[in-house]
Each structure stands twice: as C-alpha cells, then as structure tokens.
Write a protein that holds these residues in place. Sequence first.
Motif, PDB file in Angstrom:
ATOM      1  N   THR A   9     -58.345 -30.047  41.973  1.00 33.48           N
ATOM      2  CA  THR A   9     -57.809 -29.373  42.212  1.00 33.48           C
ATOM      3  C   THR A   9     -56.775 -29.606  40.884  1.00 33.48           C
ATOM      4  O   THR A   9     -55.752 -30.883  40.841  1.00 33.48           O
ATOM      5  N   GLY A  10     -55.942 -28.468  40.522  1.00 36.02           N
ATOM      6  CA  GLY A  10     -54.647 -28.904  39.325  1.00 36.02           C
ATOM      7  C   GLY A  10     -53.925 -27.223  39.589  1.00 36.02           C
ATOM      8  O   GLY A  10     -54.194 -26.640  39.696  1.00 36.02           O
ATOM      9  N   LEU A  11     -53.422 -26.937  38.712  1.00 35.66           N
ATOM     10  CA  LEU A  11     -52.146 -26.311  38.456  1.00 35.66           C
ATOM     11  C   LEU A  11     -51.530 -26.590  37.103  1.00 35.66           C
ATOM     12  O   LEU A  11     -51.376 -27.043  37.006  1.00 35.66           O
ATOM     13  N   ILE A  12     -50.969 -25.723  36.457  1.00 33.28           N
ATOM     14  CA  ILE A  12     -50.235 -25.203  35.631  1.00 33.28           C
ATOM     15  C   ILE A  12     -48.359 -25.466  35.569  1.00 33.28           C
ATOM     16  O   ILE A  12     -48.166 -25.058  36.550  1.00 33.28           O
ATOM     17  N   VAL A  13     -47.702 -26.731  34.796  1.00 41.48           N
ATOM     18  CA  VAL A  13     -46.741 -26.774  35.505  1.00 41.48           C
ATOM     19  C   VAL A  13     -45.655 -27.370  33.653  1.00 41.48           C
ATOM     20  O   VAL A  13     -46.933 -27.129  33.021  1.00 41.48           O
ATOM     21  N   LEU A  68     -51.271 -28.616  32.166  1.00 41.10           N
ATOM     22  CA  LEU A  68     -52.095 -28.951  33.627  1.00 41.10           C
ATOM     23  C   LEU A  68     -52.258 -30.539  34.179  1.00 41.10           C
ATOM     24  O   LEU A  68     -52.445 -31.231  33.731  1.00 41.10           O
ATOM     25  N   TYR A  69     -51.987 -29.759  35.713  1.00 42.99           N
ATOM     26  CA  TYR A  69     -52.210 -31.065  36.044  1.00 42.99           C
ATOM     27  C   TYR A  69     -52.370 -31.288  37.666  1.00 42.99           C
ATOM     28  O   TYR A  69     -53.093 -30.517  38.712  1.00 42.99           O
ATOM     29  N   VAL A  70     -53.477 -32.920  37.705  1.00 35.16           N
ATOM     30  CA  VAL A  70     -53.951 -33.046  38.924  1.00 35.16           C
ATOM     31  C   VAL A  70     -53.537 -32.891  40.224  1.00 35.16           C
ATOM     32  O   VAL A  70     -52.922 -33.707  40.150  1.00 35.16           O
ATOM     33  N   VAL A  71     -53.917 -32.191  40.958  1.00 36.74           N
ATOM     34  CA  VAL A  71     -52.667 -32.448  42.599  1.00 36.74           C
ATOM     35  C   VAL A  71     -53.938 -33.010  42.936  1.00 36.74           C
ATOM     36  O   VAL A  71     -53.432 -34.257  43.957  1.00 36.74           O
ATOM     37  N   ASP A  72     -55.250 -32.779  42.940  1.00 34.15           N
ATOM     38  CA  ASP A  72     -56.276 -34.375  43.679  1.00 34.15           C
ATOM     39  C   ASP A  72     -57.672 -34.230  42.803  1.00 34.15           C
ATOM     40  O   ASP A  72     -58.051 -33.114  42.304  1.00 34.15           O
ATOM     41  N   LEU A 118     -57.110 -23.558  27.050  1.00 36.71           N
ATOM     42  CA  LEU A 118     -55.870 -23.212  26.975  1.00 36.71           C
ATOM     43  C   LEU A 118     -55.061 -23.255  25.849  1.00 36.71           C
ATOM     44  O   LEU A 118     -53.693 -23.023  25.795  1.00 36.71           O
ATOM     45  N   GLY A 119     -55.817 -23.553  25.090  1.00 34.21           N
ATOM     46  CA  GLY A 119     -53.775 -24.714  24.326  1.00 34.21           C
ATOM     47  C   GLY A 119     -52.946 -25.400  25.481  1.00 34.21           C
ATOM     48  O   GLY A 119     -51.668 -25.071  24.349  1.00 34.21           O
ATOM     49  N   LEU A 120     -53.212 -25.793  26.066  1.00 27.30           N
ATOM     50  CA  LEU A 120     -52.009 -26.946  26.801  1.00 27.30           C
ATOM     51  C   LEU A 120     -51.877 -28.247  25.912  1.00 27.30           C
ATOM     52  O   LEU A 120     -52.448 -28.673  25.434  1.00 27.30           O
ATOM     53  N   ASP A 121     -51.010 -28.928  25.996  1.00 26.86           N
ATOM     54  CA  ASP A 121     -50.759 -30.141  25.459  1.00 26.86           C
ATOM     55  C   ASP A 121     -51.012 -31.016  26.098  1.00 26.86           C
ATOM     56  O   ASP A 121     -51.660 -32.385  25.644  1.00 26.86           O
ATOM     57  N   ARG A 122     -51.246 -31.037  27.157  1.00 27.82           N
ATOM     58  CA  ARG A 122     -52.155 -32.063  28.288  1.00 27.82           C
ATOM     59  C   ARG A 122     -52.145 -32.240  29.711  1.00 27.82           C
ATOM     60  O   ARG A 122     -52.084 -31.245  29.727  1.00 27.82           O
ATOM     61  N   LEU A 123     -53.363 -33.158  29.657  1.00 28.47           N
ATOM     62  CA  LEU A 123     -53.803 -33.125  31.441  1.00 28.47           C
ATOM     63  C   LEU A 123     -53.073 -34.452  31.362  1.00 28.47           C
ATOM     64  O   LEU A 123     -52.499 -35.766  31.453  1.00 28.47           O
ATOM     65  N   LEU A 124     -52.610 -34.097  33.123  1.00 31.60           N
ATOM     66  CA  LEU A 124     -51.043 -34.950  33.886  1.00 31.60           C
ATOM     67  C   LEU A 124     -52.101 -35.266  35.249  1.00 31.60           C
ATOM     68  O   LEU A 124     -52.324 -34.438  36.052  1.00 31.60           O
ATOM     69  N   GLY A 125     -50.948 -35.993  35.783  1.00 33.03           N
ATOM     70  CA  GLY A 125     -51.743 -36.236  37.223  1.00 33.03           C
ATOM     71  C   GLY A 125     -51.064 -38.055  37.481  1.00 33.03           C
ATOM     72  O   GLY A 125     -51.169 -38.879  36.806  1.00 33.03           O
ATOM     73  N   GLY A 126     -50.534 -38.634  38.842  1.00 29.17           N
ATOM     74  CA  GLY A 126     -50.125 -39.670  39.263  1.00 29.17           C
ATOM     75  C   GLY A 126     -51.798 -40.028  40.061  1.00 29.17           C
ATOM     76  O   GLY A 126     -52.098 -39.461  40.714  1.00 29.17           O
ATOM     77  N   GLY A 127     -51.967 -41.545  39.218  1.00 29.87           N
ATOM     78  CA  GLY A 127     -52.953 -42.230  40.025  1.00 29.87           C
ATOM     79  C   GLY A 127     -52.339 -43.459  40.697  1.00 29.87           C
ATOM     80  O   GLY A 127     -51.246 -43.971  40.792  1.00 29.87           O
ATOM     81  N   ARG A 128     -53.471 -42.821  42.054  1.00 32.38           N
ATOM     82  CA  ARG A 128     -53.070 -43.967  42.881  1.00 32.38           C
ATOM     83  C   ARG A 128     -53.574 -45.478  42.566  1.00 32.38           C
ATOM     84  O   ARG A 128     -53.984 -45.265  42.210  1.00 32.38           O
ATOM     85  N   MET A 129     -53.335 -46.479  43.539  1.00 32.68           N
ATOM     86  CA  MET A 129     -52.713 -48.188  43.007  1.00 32.68           C
ATOM     87  C   MET A 129     -53.345 -48.159  43.991  1.00 32.68           C
ATOM     88  O   MET A 129     -52.439 -49.289  44.746  1.00 32.68           O
ATOM     89  N   PRO A 130     -55.071 -47.937  44.793  1.00 37.66           N
ATOM     90  CA  PRO A 130     -54.747 -48.953  45.930  1.00 37.66           C
ATOM     91  C   PRO A 130     -55.155 -49.740  46.582  1.00 37.66           C
ATOM     92  O   PRO A 130     -55.187 -50.386  47.382  1.00 37.66           O
ATOM     93  N   GLY A 131     -55.326 -50.703  45.337  1.00 40.60           N
ATOM     94  CA  GLY A 131     -55.651 -52.078  44.918  1.00 40.60           C
ATOM     95  C   GLY A 131     -54.289 -52.771  45.514  1.00 40.60           C
ATOM     96  O   GLY A 131     -53.640 -54.429  45.371  1.00 40.60           O
ATOM     97  N   TYR A 132     -53.495 -51.974  44.751  1.00 41.33           N
ATOM     98  CA  TYR A 132     -51.861 -53.300  44.850  1.00 41.33           C
ATOM     99  C   TYR A 132     -51.559 -53.716  45.902  1.00 41.33           C
ATOM    100  O   TYR A 132     -50.471 -55.017  46.087  1.00 41.33           O
ATOM    101  N   HIS A 133     -51.665 -53.221  47.161  1.00 39.57           N
ATOM    102  CA  HIS A 133     -50.914 -53.607  48.638  1.00 39.57           C
ATOM    103  C   HIS A 133     -51.977 -55.853  48.436  1.00 39.57           C
ATOM    104  O   HIS A 133     -51.036 -56.021  49.416  1.00 39.57           O
ATOM    105  N   CYS A 134     -53.165 -55.775  48.205  1.00 45.13           N
ATOM    106  CA  CYS A 134     -53.304 -56.828  47.671  1.00 45.13           C
ATOM    107  C   CYS A 134     -52.777 -58.141  46.834  1.00 45.13           C
ATOM    108  O   CYS A 134     -52.542 -59.292  46.889  1.00 45.13           O
ATOM    109  N   TYR A 135     -51.611 -57.827  46.381  1.00 47.61           N
ATOM    110  CA  TYR A 135     -50.986 -58.301  44.451  1.00 47.61           C
ATOM    111  C   TYR A 135     -50.056 -58.158  45.444  1.00 47.61           C
ATOM    112  O   TYR A 135     -49.083 -58.971  44.610  1.00 47.61           O
TER     113      TYR A 135
END
Length: 150
Positions: free
Chosen positions: A2-6, A36-40, A67-84
Amino acid sequence: MTGLIVDFDPNHTDHTWEEITDGGYIRNHRPDGNTLYVVDICVSPPYRKLGLGKWLMQSMYEVVVHLGLDRLLGGGRMPGYHCYATELSPEAYINKVVAGELNDPVITFLLRCRRTPLAVVHNYLEDEESLNHAVLMEWRNPFKQMPRKN
Ligand SMILES: CC(C)(COP(=O)(O)OP(=O)(O)OC[C@H]1O[C@@H](n2cnc3c(N)ncnc32)[C@H](O)[C@@H]1OP(=O)(O)O)[C@@H](O)C(=O)NCCC(=O)NCCS
C-alpha cells in the motif's frame, strides 16, 4: 503493498509511521505531492523468497516514473536488531547490514531492491523486534534532476 503520495522535505526526515500515513488510513493522500510513500508491504510466508516482494517494489518504482514523482520512500523495519541491541547502536547495526556483514530480513531485502538508507528514525513504529527503530529508505526517480540534500 500500500502507498500514498505525500509532499516530503528531504531536510526533515524525522516522522513516525502514524504521522505520515494518517495511522494507516491514508486520508492525507496528496495527488500533487512529490513522494510515493510505502505504507506497508507483506508477502504471505509460504510465498516469500520467490521474487514477489521485489516485483511489487518494482511496480511501485514504475508508478513513481509514470507520475513524474521525485522518489519512493518508506521506513524499513529492522527486525534483526533486537539480537544485537546490547552490543550495537541502531546506526552501527545498519552500517553492518549495508556492508553485508549482517543480514536483516527486511533491510537486506530493501537493499536488494536498490533502496538506499537516508536516516535511522527512532520511535517510528511500535515494533518489539526493531525496538521501535526504522530506517528511512529511498529510491530516487532516475529521470528527475534534484538538488542534493544539505
Ligand atoms: C520483506 C518481504 C516483503 C520480502 O518479500 P519476498 O517476496 O520474500 O522478497 P523477494 O523474494 O522478492 O526477495 C528480493 C531479494 O531480497 C532478498 N531477501 C528477501 N528476504 C530476505 C531475508 N529474509 N533475508 C535476506 N535477504 C532477503 C532475496 O534474497 C532477494 O535477493 P536477490 O535480489 O539477490 O535475489 C517479506 O519477507 C515479508 O512480507 N515480510 C514481513 C512483512 C514485513 O516486515 N514487511 C516490511 C515492512 S517495512
């Protein structure tokens, strides 16, 4: 997926998932925005590692170009982090994942999709495995010239 434009200002990377996606309801979609922002994104577990996630991502890159947008963007989870978490800061962990010294189920996937890290965002989303951290990751529209970030 899913995405939306911001309308995104690259000099202000700090936001939460709740803020930028309207809590996932995307009532803040801005057709005249620049990003274009990635919701999930999620692939059902039995169908993972078959190239489907990458295919979804590439379809969204196509939308960015059309759509001639500048970028795709989104926050990536980092699920392996809790081990380190006891030995590495979130930033040091991400540096090791980017260098290929560690593997993270989501960040390594996003890197394979040619997304590049912009910043670590703390308290991005309630997420036990990532200890609430995420990495803002970008894919720039190669057909658009943009001023570099300060
Ligand atoms: C992240 C996710 C969408 C990946 O989907 P997928 O269909 O399995 O990914 P693909 O098969 O398209 O993989 C593309 C590339 O990423 C790599 N990759 C995928 N999962 C990986 C993992 N767990 N560890 C390391 N690399 C991985 C693949 O090896 C492949 O590399 P290649 O280009 O060198 O062949 C899927 O694991 C998922 O739904 N996870 C749970 C939901 C989630 O956390 N989403 C992210 C929200 S930010």
